[in-house]
Design a protein around this motif. Structure first.
Motif, PDB file in Angstrom:
ATOM      1  N   TYR A 274       0.815  -1.198   0.000  1.00 32.59           N
ATOM      2  CA  TYR A 274       0.000   0.000   0.000  1.00 32.59           C
ATOM      3  C   TYR A 274       0.857   1.260   0.000  1.00 32.59           C
ATOM      4  O   TYR A 274       1.991   1.268   0.481  1.00 32.59           O
ATOM      5  N   SER A 275       0.286   2.329  -0.536  1.00 43.18           N
ATOM      6  CA  SER A 275       0.997   3.591  -0.699  1.00 43.18           C
ATOM      7  C   SER A 275       0.067   4.751  -0.357  1.00 43.18           C
ATOM      8  O   SER A 275      -1.152   4.594  -0.257  1.00 43.18           O
ATOM      9  N   TYR A 276       0.672   5.928  -0.233  1.00 43.99           N
ATOM     10  CA  TYR A 276      -0.061   7.189  -0.186  1.00 43.99           C
ATOM     11  C   TYR A 276       0.344   7.985  -1.417  1.00 43.99           C
ATOM     12  O   TYR A 276       1.481   7.883  -1.885  1.00 43.99           O
ATOM     13  N   GLY A 277      -0.574   8.781  -1.927  1.00 40.13           N
ATOM     14  CA  GLY A 277      -0.204   9.582  -3.078  1.00 40.13           C
ATOM     15  C   GLY A 277      -1.405  10.088  -3.837  1.00 40.13           C
ATOM     16  O   GLY A 277      -2.521  10.171  -3.308  1.00 40.13           O
ATOM     17  N   GLY A 278      -1.170  10.437  -5.100  1.00 34.62           N
ATOM     18  CA  GLY A 278      -2.220  10.980  -5.942  1.00 34.62           C
ATOM     19  C   GLY A 278      -2.154  10.409  -7.341  1.00 34.62           C
ATOM     20  O   GLY A 278      -1.084  10.017  -7.827  1.00 34.62           O
ATOM     21  N   ILE A 279      -3.322  10.362  -7.994  1.00 36.08           N
ATOM     22  CA  ILE A 279      -3.453   9.829  -9.346  1.00 36.08           C
ATOM     23  C   ILE A 279      -4.345  10.768 -10.154  1.00 36.08           C
ATOM     24  O   ILE A 279      -5.344  11.293  -9.631  1.00 36.08           O
ATOM     25  N   GLY A 280      -3.987  10.979 -11.410  1.00 38.74           N
ATOM     26  CA  GLY A 280      -4.825  11.718 -12.339  1.00 38.74           C
ATOM     27  C   GLY A 280      -5.100  10.875 -13.565  1.00 38.74           C
ATOM     28  O   GLY A 280      -4.184  10.224 -14.092  1.00 38.74           O
ATOM     29  N   GLU A 281      -6.369  10.854 -14.012  1.00 35.91           N
ATOM     30  CA  GLU A 281      -6.751  10.074 -15.192  1.00 35.91           C
ATOM     31  C   GLU A 281      -7.501  10.964 -16.181  1.00 35.91           C
ATOM     32  O   GLU A 281      -8.293  11.826 -15.777  1.00 35.91           O
ATOM     33  N   PHE A 282      -7.264  10.712 -17.470  1.00 35.21           N
ATOM     34  CA  PHE A 282      -7.988  11.391 -18.539  1.00 35.21           C
ATOM     35  C   PHE A 282      -8.594  10.328 -19.445  1.00 35.21           C
ATOM     36  O   PHE A 282      -7.872   9.522 -20.040  1.00 35.21           O
ATOM     37  N   HIS A 283      -9.930  10.270 -19.488  1.00 37.00           N
ATOM     38  CA  HIS A 283     -10.648   9.295 -20.300  1.00 37.00           C
ATOM     39  C   HIS A 283     -11.264  10.003 -21.504  1.00 37.00           C
ATOM     40  O   HIS A 283     -11.910  11.058 -21.353  1.00 37.00           O
ATOM     41  N   TRP A 284     -11.083   9.405 -22.671  1.00 33.89           N
ATOM     42  CA  TRP A 284     -11.682   9.938 -23.893  1.00 33.89           C
ATOM     43  C   TRP A 284     -12.241   8.757 -24.689  1.00 33.89           C
ATOM     44  O   TRP A 284     -11.548   8.121 -25.443  1.00 33.89           O
ATOM     45  N   ASP A 285     -13.488   8.433 -24.421  1.00 37.66           N
ATOM     46  CA  ASP A 285     -14.154   7.297 -25.060  1.00 37.66           C
ATOM     47  C   ASP A 285     -13.378   6.005 -24.798  1.00 37.66           C
ATOM     48  O   ASP A 285     -13.292   5.586 -23.658  1.00 37.66           O
ATOM     49  N   ASP A 286     -12.785   5.397 -25.815  1.00 41.07           N
ATOM     50  CA  ASP A 286     -12.093   4.114 -25.653  1.00 41.07           C
ATOM     51  C   ASP A 286     -10.636   4.252 -25.224  1.00 41.07           C
ATOM     52  O   ASP A 286      -9.919   3.253 -25.128  1.00 41.07           O
ATOM     53  N   TRP A 287     -10.187   5.473 -24.992  1.00 43.17           N
ATOM     54  CA  TRP A 287      -8.806   5.722 -24.581  1.00 43.17           C
ATOM     55  C   TRP A 287      -8.767   6.223 -23.141  1.00 43.17           C
ATOM     56  O   TRP A 287      -9.697   6.879 -22.672  1.00 43.17           O
ATOM     57  N   ALA A 288      -7.674   5.917 -22.467  1.00 47.32           N
ATOM     58  CA  ALA A 288      -7.445   6.458 -21.126  1.00 47.32           C
ATOM     59  C   ALA A 288      -5.949   6.620 -20.910  1.00 47.32           C
ATOM     60  O   ALA A 288      -5.145   5.791 -21.360  1.00 47.32           O
ATOM     61  N   VAL A 289      -5.590   7.708 -20.241  1.00 46.36           N
ATOM     62  CA  VAL A 289      -4.198   7.958 -19.833  1.00 46.36           C
ATOM     63  C   VAL A 289      -4.220   8.276 -18.353  1.00 46.36           C
ATOM     64  O   VAL A 289      -5.059   9.063 -17.891  1.00 46.36           O
ATOM     65  N   ARG A 290      -3.317   7.657 -17.599  1.00 49.40           N
ATOM     66  CA  ARG A 290      -3.277   7.922 -16.154  1.00 49.40           C
ATOM     67  C   ARG A 290      -1.836   8.083 -15.682  1.00 49.40           C
ATOM     68  O   ARG A 290      -0.914   7.457 -16.212  1.00 49.40           O
ATOM     69  N   TYR A 291      -1.671   8.927 -14.680  1.00 45.91           N
ATOM     70  CA  TYR A 291      -0.364   9.174 -14.064  1.00 45.91           C
ATOM     71  C   TYR A 291      -0.535   9.131 -12.555  1.00 45.91           C
ATOM     72  O   TYR A 291      -1.533   9.620 -12.010  1.00 45.91           O
ATOM     73  N   GLY A 292       0.432   8.559 -11.874  1.00 43.74           N
ATOM     74  CA  GLY A 292       0.381   8.510 -10.425  1.00 43.74           C
ATOM     75  C   GLY A 292       1.751   8.684  -9.795  1.00 43.74           C
ATOM     76  O   GLY A 292       2.754   8.208 -10.341  1.00 43.74           O
ATOM     77  N   ARG A 293       1.795   9.362  -8.665  1.00 41.07           N
ATOM     78  CA  ARG A 293       3.010   9.452  -7.846  1.00 41.07           C
ATOM     79  C   ARG A 293       2.655   8.950  -6.458  1.00 41.07           C
ATOM     80  O   ARG A 293       1.681   9.420  -5.843  1.00 41.07           O
TER      81      ARG A 293
END
Length: 529
Positions: A274-293
């Motif tokens: 387990y971790s602590y942190g943040g994640i951001g996701e961008f969904h565009w129909d059938d595509w998704a991009v996510r980043y996390g630290r």
């Protein structure tokens, strides 16, 4: 009586009392006409929920720990659960939830017979899988609580209980650890802890309306197919990155750790995943991009967390695309990670030992794994801020009605020690999964898969000199790929229970061709509410 032991005793008493009451009311686990009536079932769930709410309040008032477990899968529409029962009685809206509560319990028992090994823990090294017959088990119980706070905002809290006993103190296997619920630092005495506490905010950007079914870690709702998602708090990164193939709950699927994610994905986390942190996701129909630290541990494979996210951290980026081939759904993902942690490089540990043999595994006054091999290098002499990187790809594809294939593979640089996950530097997995609808048992599940892992040449040299890392180190090595076969059948019983039989065959345990092979036989009991 210890405070946690008291909680467990009360919980067991109430469970047994309510179970006896349910049986007297006509409950039958075989799903026959003896099934418990709706009113009694609601009463039973309410009483069980009351106990769990008391347990949760005790958790929040006491010191907490974390534990690694599989990311839960969505619950199929209409599946028996407290939420569905309340919805059927007009007391809950399962499609647009303001709150929900789900739970599970799982007991996994494994046994391995003795296997051939010309040497074990040679010259005082300590990380061999013992060649004698051993039994291992884990028992977990989890409560998943979700709450809608405001428009687009969801909060989740997950208390859990675990008891465990690994093979050989969880030493001697790389990516082929036979039970993904095993954790570093666990104990057979049951422990209660908080596994997750996080906030998720979704911002709609239009497009189609995607239905998200109610389930653990998911309120029943509708999202825009084009949206931004932000997550902050305490979680496992596997809740959001490289999620389960075909949305199958891992507690119903493969048991080997190598099938939960890339074995070479050394994602930053505490000793239990387990971790602590943040994640951001961008969904565009059938595509998704996510980043996390996310946060790493202060020391490799230990519980204390380092919250200096600008200095030490784990970064990951994932790109995902869903597709359809001949009307069969599929998905492709590519994931890259980059960790900056206070970790040792194998080459630096070897160089330090070659320059001064007194800098060996027994003389380090800092953090080490306790090896008694005075003639071996040790990573404790080489730890400093270093970078570890890897890139991997995943694909899944349905090939027929409820039958699918999947594969994943990752290449990590292999220069630095394992800091949080497994000792594997490169990994590949392939498998086939089939749901029982093909043979008129829609909730059954079966699968067969193979998991392969390799270590880098410099990692093998370090182990060959008698060095150890967080999981492996026999004192010597004949380097080879660690390979495991995992095959299972999970049978649904009484609608909300599953009984699984599993067999695993592990070749070259700990990447050492001089030892093994190892056979593991496992039985799992899993229930959901």
């Amino acid at each position: 009586m210890h405070f946690r032991s008291l909680i467990l005793a009360v919980t067991r008493y109430v469970y047994r009392r309510e179970r006896r009451a349910a049986v007297s009311d006509g409950y039958g686990c075989d799903g026959s006409d003896r099934s418990l009536g709706r009113a009694n079932l609601v009463s039973l769930f309410n009483r069980a929920r009351s106990v769990m709410l008391v347990l949760t309040s005790c958790l929040l008032a006491s010191s907490l720990a974390s534990a690694q477990n599989g990311t839960p899968a969505p619950r199929p529409e209409g599946e028996d659960s407290l939420m569905q029962v309340l919805t059927d009685k007009g007391l809950h809206d399962i499609e647009n939830e303001s709150w929900n509560a789900y739970g599970q319990f799982t007991y996994i028992s494994s046994w391995k017979p003795s296997f051939d090994a010309p040497y074990t823990n040679l010259n005082g090294s300590i990380n061999s899988l013992l060649p004698t017959a051993e039994r291992s088990f884990t028992g977990t119980a989890t409560l998943y609580l979700g709450l809608r706070l405001w428009k687009g905002a969801e909060a989740y809290l997950v208390p859990e209980l675990i008891s465990e006993q690994p093979f050989s103190q969880l030493r001697g296997l790389g990516g082929a650890i036979q039970n993904f619920e095993l954790q570093k630092g666990g104990a057979s005495v049951p422990q209660v802890y908080r596994s997750r506490l996080f906030l998720k905010q979704t911002i709609g950007l239009g497009g189609k309306s995607d239905v998200e079914e109610s389930g653990p870690l998911q309120l029943g709702t509708h999202y825009d197919s084009r949206r931004l998602v932000f997550v902050a708090g305490n979680f496992t990164i596997l809740d959001f990155f490289d999620t389960n193939a075909f949305d199958i709950d891992p507690r119903q699927g493969f048991l080997s750790l190598g099938f939960m994610t890339y074995a070479a994905y050394d994602f930053a986390s505490d000793a239990r995943g387990y971790s602590y942190g943040g994640i951001g996701e961008f969904h565009w129909d059938d595509w998704a991009v996510r980043y996390g630290r996310i946060t790493p541990p202060k020391q490799p494979n230990q519980l204390p967390v380092d919250f200096r996210l600008l200095k030490y951290y784990g970064d990951q980026v994932e790109v995902e695309h869903k597709h359809t081939i001949h009307e069969q759904e599929g998905m492709i993902r590519v994931l890259g990670y980059r960790n900056r942690e206070n970790m040792g490089r194998f080459s630096d540990a070897i160089a330090a030992f070659d320059a001064n043999p007194q800098e060996n595994a027994t003389t380090c006054t800092g953090f080490n794994y306790g090896s008694q091999n005075a003639g071996a290098p040790d990573l404790c002499w080489a730890r400093k801020p270093n970078i570890k990187e890897g890139i991997g790809a995943f694909a899944e594809q349905y090939i027929g009605h409820d039958i699918g294939v999947f594969a994943r593979g990752m290449y990590s640089d292999g220069k630095t020690e394992v800091y949080a996950y497994t000792s594997t530097d490169r990994s590949a997995t392939v498998g086939v999964l089939a749901k029982g609808s093909v043979w008129s048992r829609s909730k059954d599940l079966t699968g067969i898969g193979g998991n392969l892992g390799w270590i880098s040449n410099i990692h093998a040299k370090y182990l060959g000199m008698g060095g150890v890392d967080g999981f492996i180190g026999d004192g010597a090595i004949t380097a080879g790929s660690e390979r495991s076969l995992d095959m299972f059948y999970s049978a649904n019983l009484g609608k909300v229970y599953w009984l699984t039989g599993d067999y695993q065959h592990i070749t070259n345990p700990g990447f050492n061709a001089a030892r093994g092979p190892v056979n593991v036989f496992t039985v799992r009991v899993h229930g959901e509410f």
